[in-house]
Design an enzyme around this catalytic site. Structure first.
Site, short mmCIF file in Angstrom:
data_model
loop_
_atom_site.label_atom_id
_atom_site.label_comp_id
_atom_site.label_asym_id
_atom_site.label_seq_id
_atom_site.Cartn_x
_atom_site.Cartn_y
_atom_site.Cartn_z
N GLU A 290 0.82 -1.20 0.00
CA GLU A 290 0.00 0.00 0.00
C GLU A 290 0.86 1.27 0.00
O GLU A 290 0.42 2.32 -0.45
CB GLU A 290 -0.93 -0.01 1.22
N HIS A 312 7.14 -26.63 1.80
CA HIS A 312 6.32 -27.70 1.22
C HIS A 312 5.20 -27.13 0.36
O HIS A 312 4.22 -27.82 0.09
CB HIS A 312 5.75 -28.57 2.34
N LYS A 428 -13.37 2.25 -2.71
CA LYS A 428 -14.31 2.62 -1.66
C LYS A 428 -15.43 3.50 -2.21
O LYS A 428 -16.60 3.38 -1.82
CB LYS A 428 -13.58 3.36 -0.53
#
Length: 460
Positions: A290, A312, A428
């Site tokens: 960000e 893994h 937003k």
């Protein structure tokens, strides 16, 4: 070693297709300029996160409120998202017992702390249905006071508390963490006579772990927040230099910047070999992404892995996939616990198991860390290493401030403002338009006018 240590030799290893020392020397003036730019903004009062460690009053206020809440309630719900949740979660998961919330009160000695984080109603309803609200309080954390996800959780809890406990019971259970002077939540605090802690105006959400945003849940979980801040203060003192070889945060930023720009290593992996730092990886992802992803040509991609678990899974990609990654391995030198291994006689005929006899689980995970470092470098994959003397409050404070300062310096090197997030705000606005916020009608209309999906590309 009694303090955090940064080792960037793996970025300068010829076998790992590393950098040349000349690359670092050539970057030194730009690194010094990035340091100076941050210092100028600090002096001007524009950026305050690096000054938080010396604010003892904030730590004492958070600890005092945590004691008051802990004397009355069993559970604390931290209502926040992104930077209003990730920092506190990282601190608590690093420093509290790994199964803190499962322990009986007499063993944990502090409140249970929950971070619902997302606004998924299924998860939030399940949490509320699990906890006894009579034993629960909540901290609503949003600096702006207008974060929709957080306020949706607040509204749901407020309604339930008012219905069950009345206005006084609601006030007892609700605390706010927000801007010191402005915003919807500060106005609500005044109107409803709620207790509120402040986030300094010059500290943004993703840099707020060492404000009340992180200190309140940490103190509620029993963390020594004074030591946390002391560790951060020690790191801040170590970073008072524009010399890239004297300032660990500047060196970390410079190494990752050069790996990106000079070697095409655009993916920056943080891989702690300690489960307690798993959530710190998630916090770092937000911090790096960000802060730095601001232009099409600027935006190194952070990635969180955990050793030895991700040996893994994603390690195959790191080892033999594209040469676009640089891996930071994090070691805790003195783990809190260890377990001795004894191979029984009936297992000793299996050489793939027998060699573990006489060793410990701590030796195993350390051997895996060292081996991963060596294998990556041999395969032409550069690494960095961060070592903590132990996973305690002081070391955690050092680590948090190291990564925050490195992020700020990296912003200077990339030529972007590390302290805004215009891309987040765009999404937003569309959501607020869809939900009917006045003044946002054009965003709803824009979505309504978008081209319809091609049905041939939709399978149902």
């Amino acid at each position: 070693m009694d303090r955090l240590e940064l080792d960037v030799n793996g970025c300068f290893d010829p076998a790992a297709q590393g950098l040349d020392r000349e690359d670092l020397r050539a970057l030194a003036p730009a690194a010094s300029a990035a340091y100076d730019a941050l210092e100028a903004r600090r002096r001007a009062g524009e950026v305050g996160f690096a000054d938080l460690p010396v604010d003892r009053a904030a730590g004492e206020a958070a600890a005092q409120l945590a004691r008051e809440l802990g004397g009355r309630f069993e559970n604390l719900l931290v209502l926040g998202i992104g930077g209003s949740s990730l920092g506190g979660r990282a601190i608590v998961s690093a420093l509290a017992h790994p199964y803190h919330n499962l322990l009986p009160r007499e063993r944990r000695g502090a409140m249970r702390v929950f971070f619902p984080d997302n606004s998924d109603p299924a998860t939030f309803e399940a949490l509320l249905g699990t906890l006894d609200l009579a034993e629960t309080c909540f901290a609503t954390v949003t600096k702006s006071g207008g974060t929709a996800e957080t306020m949706s959780q607040h509204l749901a809890l407020r309604e339930r508390c008012l219905a069950r406990f009345g206005e006084e019971g609601y006030r007892e259970r609700c605390v706010l963490v927000t801007d010191p002077a402005k915003g919807a939540l500060r106005e609500i605090a005044r109107a409803e006579r709620l207790r509120a802690l402040s986030v300094p105006a010059n500290v943004g959400g993703r840099f707020s772990a060492l404000t009340a945003v992180g200190l309140l849940p940490a103190a509620a979980a029993g963390v020594d927040v004074a030591e946390l801040l002391a560790g951060a203060a020690a790191m801040e003192a170590r970073c008072r230099s524009g010399d890239v070889l004297a300032n660990p945060a500047l060196l970390y930023a410079a190494a990752l910047y050069l790996m990106d720009r000079r070697r095409g290593r655009h993916i920056h992996v943080l891989m702690p070999y300690a489960d307690g730092l798993r959530d710190t990886g998630d916090w770092f992802v937000q911090l790096w992404a960000e802060s730095l992803g601001k232009r099409p040509d600027v935006g190194p991609t952070p990635f969180r892995a955990v050793g030895a678990t991700d040996q893994h899974s994603s390690m195959q990609l790191m080892m033999e996939g594209p040469h676009d990654k640089v891996v930071t391995l994090v070691r805790v030198a003195a783990p809190r616990a260890d377990i001795a291994l004894s191979v029984p006689a009936g297992y000793r005929g299996h050489p793939e198991i027998a060699y573990l006899d006489g060793h410990t689980m701590g030796e195993l995970i350390e051997a895996e860390r060292r081996s991963t470092d060596a294998a990556l470098r041999k395969a032409g994959r550069p690494t960095l290493s961060i070592e903590l003397p132990r996973l305690d409050a002081r070391a955690m404070g050092e680590l948090l401030l190291l990564l925050e300062l490195a992020t700020a310096y990296a912003g200077g090197l990339y030529g972007v403002n590390a302290f805004d997030q215009p891309g987040v705000e765009a999404g937003k606005r569309y959501a607020q338009g869809l939900l009917g916020r006045p003044g946002y009608e054009r965003y709803r209309e824009e979505l309504a006018g978008a081209p319809r999906p091609d049905p041939a590309l939709v399978l149902g």
